[in-house]
Every structure is written in C-alpha cells, then in structure tokens.
Write an enzyme that holds these catalytic residues in place. Sequence first.
Site, PDB file in Angstrom:
ATOM      1  N   ASP A 196      40.050  46.196  38.663  1.00 50.00           N
ATOM      2  CA  ASP A 196      40.536  45.540  39.586  1.00 50.00           C
ATOM      3  C   ASP A 196      41.508  45.852  39.348  1.00 50.00           C
ATOM      4  O   ASP A 196      42.590  44.403  39.546  1.00 50.00           O
ATOM      5  CB  ASP A 196      40.180  43.772  39.705  1.00 50.00           C
ATOM      6  CG  ASP A 196      40.467  42.650  40.351  1.00 50.00           C
ATOM      7  OD1 ASP A 196      40.294  43.892  41.597  1.00 50.00           O
ATOM      8  OD2 ASP A 196      40.800  41.805  40.442  1.00 50.00           O
ATOM      9  N   CYS A 202      56.426   5.438  22.288  1.00 53.78           N
ATOM     10  CA  CYS A 202      57.401   4.460  21.939  1.00 53.78           C
ATOM     11  C   CYS A 202      58.483   4.254  23.308  1.00 53.78           C
ATOM     12  O   CYS A 202      58.983   3.576  22.451  1.00 53.78           O
ATOM     13  CB  CYS A 202      58.072   5.426  20.760  1.00 53.78           C
ATOM     14  SG  CYS A 202      59.389   6.589  21.596  1.00 53.78           S
ATOM     15  N   CYS A 234      58.901   7.945  17.354  1.00 54.29           N
ATOM     16  CA  CYS A 234      58.197   8.448  17.489  1.00 54.29           C
ATOM     17  C   CYS A 234      56.951   8.465  17.530  1.00 54.29           C
ATOM     18  O   CYS A 234      56.630   9.734  16.862  1.00 54.29           O
ATOM     19  CB  CYS A 234      58.131   9.074  18.346  1.00 54.29           C
ATOM     20  SG  CYS A 234      56.659   9.366  20.004  1.00 54.29           S
ATOM     21  N   LYS A 251      34.344  47.815  36.418  1.00 47.13           N
ATOM     22  CA  LYS A 251      35.408  47.552  37.794  1.00 47.13           C
ATOM     23  C   LYS A 251      36.339  47.038  37.469  1.00 47.13           C
ATOM     24  O   LYS A 251      36.864  46.571  36.890  1.00 47.13           O
ATOM     25  CB  LYS A 251      34.506  47.028  38.393  1.00 47.13           C
ATOM     26  CG  LYS A 251      34.448  47.134  39.974  1.00 47.13           C
ATOM     27  CD  LYS A 251      33.834  46.291  40.987  1.00 47.13           C
ATOM     28  CE  LYS A 251      33.788  46.772  42.530  1.00 47.13           C
ATOM     29  NZ  LYS A 251      34.919  46.191  42.747  1.00 47.13           N
ATOM     30  N   LYS A 297      29.064  42.040  39.704  1.00 44.71           N
ATOM     31  CA  LYS A 297      30.203  41.574  39.947  1.00 44.71           C
ATOM     32  C   LYS A 297      30.314  40.213  39.173  1.00 44.71           C
ATOM     33  O   LYS A 297      28.929  39.590  38.870  1.00 44.71           O
ATOM     34  CB  LYS A 297      30.835  40.267  41.883  1.00 44.71           C
ATOM     35  CG  LYS A 297      30.708  41.897  42.441  1.00 44.71           C
ATOM     36  CD  LYS A 297      32.373  41.996  43.024  1.00 44.71           C
ATOM     37  CE  LYS A 297      33.117  43.086  43.539  1.00 44.71           C
ATOM     38  NZ  LYS A 297      34.153  42.256  44.288  1.00 44.71           N
ATOM     39  N   CYS A 339      60.865  13.244  24.786  1.00 47.07           N
ATOM     40  CA  CYS A 339      60.923  12.167  24.059  1.00 47.07           C
ATOM     41  C   CYS A 339      62.515  12.004  22.940  1.00 47.07           C
ATOM     42  O   CYS A 339      62.052  12.824  22.114  1.00 47.07           O
ATOM     43  CB  CYS A 339      59.766  11.191  23.400  1.00 47.07           C
ATOM     44  SG  CYS A 339      60.104  10.081  22.490  1.00 47.07           S
ATOM     45  N   TYR A 388      37.982  58.136  38.111  1.00 50.39           N
ATOM     46  CA  TYR A 388      36.844  57.622  37.920  1.00 50.39           C
ATOM     47  C   TYR A 388      36.261  58.047  38.762  1.00 50.39           C
ATOM     48  O   TYR A 388      34.738  59.029  38.495  1.00 50.39           O
ATOM     49  CB  TYR A 388      36.566  56.551  38.317  1.00 50.39           C
ATOM     50  CG  TYR A 388      36.869  55.417  39.476  1.00 50.39           C
ATOM     51  CD1 TYR A 388      35.988  56.150  40.601  1.00 50.39           C
ATOM     52  CD2 TYR A 388      37.837  54.547  39.465  1.00 50.39           C
ATOM     53  CE1 TYR A 388      36.781  55.316  42.187  1.00 50.39           C
ATOM     54  CE2 TYR A 388      38.495  54.312  40.628  1.00 50.39           C
ATOM     55  CZ  TYR A 388      37.248  54.597  42.190  1.00 50.39           C
ATOM     56  OH  TYR A 388      38.399  53.944  43.134  1.00 50.39           O
ATOM     57  N   GLU A 444      30.254  51.444  34.701  1.00 52.65           N
ATOM     58  CA  GLU A 444      31.548  51.467  34.063  1.00 52.65           C
ATOM     59  C   GLU A 444      32.438  50.277  34.353  1.00 52.65           C
ATOM     60  O   GLU A 444      31.617  49.355  34.864  1.00 52.65           O
ATOM     61  CB  GLU A 444      32.254  53.080  34.338  1.00 52.65           C
ATOM     62  CG  GLU A 444      31.966  53.577  35.551  1.00 52.65           C
ATOM     63  CD  GLU A 444      32.697  54.963  36.072  1.00 52.65           C
ATOM     64  OE1 GLU A 444      33.165  54.605  37.330  1.00 52.65           O
ATOM     65  OE2 GLU A 444      31.780  56.041  35.938  1.00 52.65           O
ATOM     66  N   CYS A 462      58.700   7.267  27.210  1.00 54.90           N
ATOM     67  CA  CYS A 462      58.024   7.573  26.677  1.00 54.90           C
ATOM     68  C   CYS A 462      56.482   6.482  26.236  1.00 54.90           C
ATOM     69  O   CYS A 462      57.259   5.318  25.630  1.00 54.90           O
ATOM     70  CB  CYS A 462      58.270   7.739  25.300  1.00 54.90           C
ATOM     71  SG  CYS A 462      57.160   8.875  24.056  1.00 54.90           S
TER      72      CYS A 462
HETATM   73  P1  AMP Z   1      34.624  46.464  46.467  1.00 51.14           P
HETATM   74  O1  AMP Z   1      35.997  46.555  46.835  1.00 51.14           O
HETATM   75  O2  AMP Z   1      33.995  45.173  45.631  1.00 51.14           O
HETATM   76  O3  AMP Z   1      33.980  46.968  48.199  1.00 51.14           O
HETATM   77  O4  AMP Z   1      34.161  47.017  45.633  1.00 51.14           O
HETATM   78  C1  AMP Z   1      34.361  48.735  45.489  1.00 51.14           C
HETATM   79  C2  AMP Z   1      36.233  49.744  44.894  1.00 51.14           C
HETATM   80  O5  AMP Z   1      35.951  49.090  43.535  1.00 51.14           O
HETATM   81  C3  AMP Z   1      36.440  50.767  44.992  1.00 51.14           C
HETATM   82  O6  AMP Z   1      36.859  51.234  46.613  1.00 51.14           O
HETATM   83  C4  AMP Z   1      37.541  50.801  43.614  1.00 51.14           C
HETATM   84  O7  AMP Z   1      38.497  50.264  44.512  1.00 51.14           O
HETATM   85  C5  AMP Z   1      36.912  50.105  43.077  1.00 51.14           C
HETATM   86  N1  AMP Z   1      36.397  50.499  41.993  1.00 51.14           N
HETATM   87  C6  AMP Z   1      36.830  49.821  40.388  1.00 51.14           C
HETATM   88  N2  AMP Z   1      36.356  50.644  39.138  1.00 51.14           N
HETATM   89  C7  AMP Z   1      35.901  51.679  39.839  1.00 51.14           C
HETATM   90  C8  AMP Z   1      34.554  52.038  39.044  1.00 51.14           C
HETATM   91  N3  AMP Z   1      34.580  52.555  37.687  1.00 51.14           N
HETATM   92  N4  AMP Z   1      34.064  53.479  40.104  1.00 51.14           N
HETATM   93  C9  AMP Z   1      33.948  53.364  41.219  1.00 51.14           C
HETATM   94  N5  AMP Z   1      35.242  51.867  42.256  1.00 51.14           N
HETATM   95  C10 AMP Z   1      35.867  51.325  41.323  1.00 51.14           C
HETATM   96 ZN    ZN Z   2      58.501   8.712  22.485  1.00 49.95          ZN
END
Ligand code: AMP
Ligand code: ZN
Length: 664
Positions: A119, A406, A427, A117, A312, A421, A224, A115, A403
């Site tokens: 952020d 020109c 120009c 990850k 990552k 300009c 998740y 899946e 400029c």
């Molecule tokens: P890290 O912060 O790099 O240690 O990665 C772990 C964190 O990834 C977890 O604590 C979650 O917050 C996040 N995370 C994001 N997407 C997922 C996912 N699909 N499954 C599990 N963890 C996830």
């Molecule tokens: Zn110019």
Amino acid sequence: MDYLKAQERVEELKRLIKENNEAYYVNDSPNITDFEYDEMFRELKRIEEEFPLLRTADSPTQKVGDKILTEFKEHTHKYRLYSLDNSNNYDDLRKWYERIKKEYPQEQEINLVVELKIDGLSCALTYENGILKIGATRGNGIVGEIITENIKSIKGIPQKLSKPLNIDIRGEVYMPVTSFERLNEENREKGLKEFANPRNAAAGSLRQLDSGITAQRDLHFFAYTLISEDKSLFSSHHEALDILKELGFNVNPNYSLVKGINPVIKKCEYWETERFNLDYATDGMVVKIDDIYKQNELGYTSRAPKWATAFKFPPEEVWTKLEDIEISVGKTGAVTPIAVLTPVQLAGTIVKRASLHNFDEIERLGINIGNEVLIKKAAEIIPKVIRKRENEDKGVFLAPGVCKFCGSNLVKPEGEAILYCPNTTNCPAQIKGRIIYWASKEAMDIDGVGESLVEKLYEAKLIEDFADLYKLTVQDLMKLDLIKEKSSDNIYNAIQSSKNPTMTRFLTALSIKLIGKETADLIANEFSDLESIMNADIDSLVKIDGIGDKAAKSIVEFFQSDYNRKILQKLKDYGVNPKGSSVVKESDIFAGKTFVITGTLSKPRQFFEEKIKKHGGKVSSSVSKKTSYVLLGENPGSKFDKASSLGVIILNERDFEKLLQGNE
Ligand code: AMP
Ligand code: ZN
C-alpha cells in the site's frame, strides 16, 4: 433497481469517487476509508454492468483516476500504468480463475504468482544502458509527473544496474510503519500536519519539490514489474522477479509461484492476519498469471490487465459510534480514557474498546460521547481512535477533576500530557494496579496471580501492597472462593518461587513512574546491587546512556519515599532478593563504550549483549550521540539510518570479532 434510480445512484457515486480521488491523490488526505472507496467503486461497476448505457467515458471505472499536480513536469509514460481489478471475497477470485482457465482448456491448472499488494505509490522507472533516466509517478496511468531527483534517494532503487539494459520498471514506493509513526511524532512536536497513514506520508514525501526533503524521509521501494523490448530476457513473471533482484532492486520476498487458485486462497488467508507483523502497509494480495505469453494473449481492459487481479483484505479501519468514555487509573496514577464502542468487526476481530491515550488526545480529536469515530487496528492489540466524522460537532469530552476511585484532585505535571491521581499511597486503583503489574508476565511473571485474584485478596484485606503477596499462606488463599484461578497450592508455590528475580525484572515490577523494562535494564547493568540503586543520585543516573533527567528524577523520588522504602524493607524481610549482575568480567577493552545492536545477526542478540558486557561495554537500545558503535546485522532497522546520520562507527560481526581477538 429501476433505470431512473440507477441513473441517480450512478451520478452520486461518480461524484463521491471523484471528490475522494481529489482528496486522496491531490491533497494526500482522504475523507473515507479505502474500504468504503472500494465499496463505492464496486457498486458503481455493478450498476454499470446491469445498465451499460449508464457507463460513460468519464466514469472512474474507465480510467485510473489521478489528477496531475501542476508543479512537476508532465511525463507521458512509454508503457501505460494500469490499475488492478479487485474483489474482497474468494468466490470472485475463483470466478476470475475459471474465466482464464476456459481460455486454456488443454491445461490442468495454470501457474500463478501471488504477491503482497503493497500500500504505497506506484512509480515508473526508465533505465537506458543501465542508467536511471526517468522516475515518474503513475498520474492517470498515461501521463505522470517527473520526480527523478526524488526517486534517487529511495532505498531499493539502483541508480546504475549491474547490466547495461534498456528497461522499464514498475514498483511501489512506501514508508515503513515505524518511520511513518516517527515522522508523525516529529511533526506533532513541531506543530506540523500529521499524515493519516503510511501511504499518505510516502506520497507527501515523494511529491516534494525540494528533493532534499524527500531524501530525509525513510522511503523504500519494492519492484514488481519488469518491461523489456528484448523478449528473450524472461518468459515468466517469476523469472522477471529474479532478474529484478539480480539487477539490484528490492523485491518483496513474500511471493509464491503456485498452480491453480486453491493455494492462492491459502496464501490470502495466511497474510490476512500475518501482515500485521510486517513493517509496511499492505492492503491485499495480487494474483498474476505467471506465463508472459499468456499475459499478452489475455491483454487488458481500458483500465486493468485481465491477467491479474487483486484480493483486498477486510478493512483495517472502520467507523463506529463512541458510546462512552471510561476512565481508568493505572499503577502510577496515570488517568487514561478508554473509548467504549458499538461493537464492530475489524480485520477479523470484534472490537468493543479502543485506546484514547490521554485527555490532550481527546481534545485534539475533538470528540465526545455520541460521535461517529474511525478506529484503526494498530500494532498493539487494542485499536485506536483516528478521527471523528468531519463537521459532526458534539463538543469535547472534558477531563474529570477528581479521581473516581479515591476522590483526590487530579493533577497535570508541567510539560506532561498525562493527568495523574497524586494519591500514590492510598488510591485503591493505583495499589491494585501495582499488585497486578508486579505479578504480570512482563514483571515478576507469577503464574495464576491476575486481576481477579488481586481484586479478591485486596477486598478481603489479605494484602495491602505487592510485598504482602509473600506473606500469604495456603490457608489465606483457601479462604477465597477461587473458581477461575488455579489451586491455592499452585498459587502459593508460584509466589514463593519468584523470590529471586533478575534485577531488571525486580526494578520493572516496582512500577516506578517512567521506568519500563528497557530503562530498568539500563540501570540493572550499571549497578551491582539494590542498595546502590536505592542510594544513587540524579547525577550518577543521567550519566547512563538512555536515561534522561525526568527518569532519573523519578527513580530518586521513588526510593526516597517512606512508603516505598517500607515496601522494599518488607520484600527484604520476606526474602525477596534480586540477583545482582551475573556477568563475569573478562576484560576492559570496551570500557566506556556503548553499543547499539540492529538487524539480524548470526546468533541471538543476547549472545552479543553478554559479550559486550563481559568486556566492560554497555548496550543501549537506541542510538544517540553517546553511542560508540553500532553492531550491524542484516536488514537493519531505523537505528542504522540514525547512526549514519550521527556518524557513529558501524561494526559488522567480523569487525566485532576482530576487536575481541586476543581478549577471549
Ligand atoms: P488499486 O490502486 O487498488 O487500483 O490497485 C492497483 C495498484 O496496486 C497498482 O497501481 C500498484 O500501485 C499497487 N500494487 C501494490 N503491490 C503490487 C503488486 N505486487 N503488483 C502489482 N501492483 C501492485
Ligand atoms: Zn485515586
């Protein structure tokens, strides 16, 4: 490495990681990139593996590092929230899989779920009898903060489940990239702090003591993990995801159930570039053993499950040196600085240049040639400069006074951030810019007429403006030494066959200041021919939804200018005629009504746009107080939120058809 060296480095890494944990989790403003953080983390782990005596309990590798903010009530999680081990290469991913396969020699391949990850921030939700009782942050994984009230306003989290279950949920709270950008824009206007990235914006929004503020922010949730004492509920991770969906949670749709590690790697490769098309930030992929029984057998280390690992993505942000600042003058005279960088690898491409927007931006960033700068892959092709290294002061690069193409004195209109300009008519940089733009894909879309050809035509004095393109003969073109370009015949034909553009393309191609494709479209919808656009006054233009004072003024000024009038006359003489509005009116039931369309409908948007226009209505691209209806499709964007806050009438496709009934 000898023991003493290792000890020194371990101390240093621990200090750096702790400092950054603080900056990241507590202050929501990191000083280093995630990639650098992960690198330090991995280095520390490597040294600790080589010298186990250096591995202490307080090492960041042994726990899930957050600190608790004191304003919120603490909450001891019923089930611990773990972190994830991660790697940044496929070899490590294979090694992880091989280690697991060894435990199950009787099996050919093991079922895995891969899946995205997300952020964002992980959160823990506790439901009792189907009712949301507690929402908490991860904290250090054992103790988090209670933020239940804030959680309640997040999209994708039901307050009541479709079944009266006692369960715990793990998932990620995130802010869509577009919402993050909007929030920063608002904050910039108000003089408030801007967030470094969508995750920090989500963190800052979630940890508001006033849950009313959280509710105003566009926060979403992807679930998740499902935890239940009732072991009969599901026996695999993918079943758990199905149940989460049934219960009313948002589950990220981009996951796959696969056998073995090879398809996992395929998915990682796919998403490495495809992720930039998503409206949320992702920093990698998570691979999980599907079978819950196996998950339990494999268990956990002190900080992470052994049955899952993360891959990552290469960094989206990277530090490099600002070698030069190049100045360009565009088609409307806007002077733009461009960062010339020491080439670096960034998310799969080598980057040599980055956008700096304008000189106010340079001042805000406080940068000069010689600074180390952080650059980031943005939605656009050219990356942008985010910031310089803290405390690295090289002064600030000053905007030029004249400029360089020109020699005119540059001007900065009142209330604008951009330097211009003013020499519109003479120009060379502006003139060439306008010819190139006229022929570009977005404008008249003339195949074969690009930067290098325009340069040659202009230098050979064969053309003075874009209208002159239409007087070119095959013989003229043959005089140039065309190596890179297509044949003279083809270029001639491409130019000649562009003589009947839509009104939108024609207006766009004129390079009127502040008038892009969308605004051109609004004007084209309002007037039936070029003559009436050329004679429109400010009052009649600002009446059009989506056109403000500045744009209206710019249009009027453009058509009043003798220079532009001459070009327009030439175009007419050469037989360049925009097509008028092609929509044949069927009724007036939508007269005076403005529609905004958002989300995915059963047919292309254009279909609905034409219907609306046929019945006398207008279509606008953004929601405002003047919007009469929002036509709502699936997965609507932020326009829907804006419409809800303004109380605009929302129509679905069925409602829309009903309104039309009897009029078609
Ligand atoms: P890290 O912060 O790099 O240690 O990665 C772990 C964190 O990834 C977890 O604590 C979650 O917050 C996040 N995370 C994001 N997407 C997922 C996912 N699909 N499954 C599990 N963890 C996830
Ligand atoms: Zn110019």
